[in-house]
Design an enzyme around this catalytic site. Structure first.
Site, short mmCIF file in Angstrom:
data_model
loop_
_atom_site.label_atom_id
_atom_site.label_comp_id
_atom_site.label_asym_id
_atom_site.label_seq_id
_atom_site.Cartn_x
_atom_site.Cartn_y
_atom_site.Cartn_z
N TRP A 188 39.13 19.41 -23.82
CA TRP A 188 39.73 20.71 -23.50
C TRP A 188 39.08 21.83 -24.29
O TRP A 188 38.74 22.87 -23.75
CB TRP A 188 41.24 20.70 -23.78
CG TRP A 188 41.86 21.97 -23.33
CD1 TRP A 188 42.36 22.24 -22.09
CD2 TRP A 188 42.03 23.18 -24.08
NE1 TRP A 188 42.82 23.53 -22.03
CE2 TRP A 188 42.63 24.14 -23.24
CE3 TRP A 188 41.71 23.55 -25.38
CZ2 TRP A 188 42.92 25.42 -23.65
CZ3 TRP A 188 42.00 24.84 -25.79
CH2 TRP A 188 42.60 25.75 -24.94
N HIS A 189 38.89 21.61 -25.58
CA HIS A 189 38.29 22.66 -26.41
C HIS A 189 36.85 22.95 -26.01
O HIS A 189 36.38 24.07 -26.15
CB HIS A 189 38.38 22.31 -27.89
CG HIS A 189 39.69 22.68 -28.49
ND1 HIS A 189 39.98 23.96 -28.91
CD2 HIS A 189 40.79 21.96 -28.72
CE1 HIS A 189 41.21 23.99 -29.38
NE2 HIS A 189 41.73 22.79 -29.26
N ASP A 190 36.15 21.94 -25.51
CA ASP A 190 34.77 22.18 -25.07
C ASP A 190 34.74 23.02 -23.79
O ASP A 190 33.78 23.72 -23.55
CB ASP A 190 34.04 20.86 -24.88
CG ASP A 190 32.54 21.04 -24.76
OD1 ASP A 190 31.98 21.85 -25.51
OD2 ASP A 190 31.93 20.36 -23.92
#
Length: 111
Positions: free
Chosen positions: A6-8
């Site tokens: 998700w953070h990527d």
């Protein structure tokens, strides 16, 4: 692993046409500056470092796989193994090559 994926991708901005400025799944979390921004703003995501450490031996063994593809595959696999749906994957994502290509701080939603 889910948070890593998700953070990527969470910095994607459809209104920016130029890559890598538009963000998205580009393997940027492997750079210290990106991790520091993420960790300083959301301390509950400190497990990202552990996820990266688990994936690095895989990346070392399969050097032709991009970090972006590896992060998304790991995230999708973790969700599936936890009983979630199977996600169709498209491979061929391109990694940013240097920390200067990471999106500026503050692009993650909910900050």
């Amino acid at each position: 692993m889910v948070r890593l994926g998700w953070h990527d991708t969470g910095t994607y901005n459809k209104n920016i046409e130029e890559w890598p400025l538009r963000g998205g799944a580009n393997g940027n979390l492997r750079f210290e500056i990106e991790l520091k921004q993420t960790l300083s703003s959301q301390s509950s995501f400190s497990g990202l470092v552990n996820a990266l450490k688990l994936l690095q031996p895989i990346k070392d063994k399969y050097s032709g796989v991009t970090y972006a593809d590896l992060f998304q595959l790991a995230s999708a696999t973790a969700m599936e193994e936890a009983g979630g749906p199977k996600f169709p994957m498209k491979y061929g994502k391109v990694d940013v090559s240097e920390p200067e290509q990471c999106p500026e701080e503050g692009r993650l939603p909910g900050k």
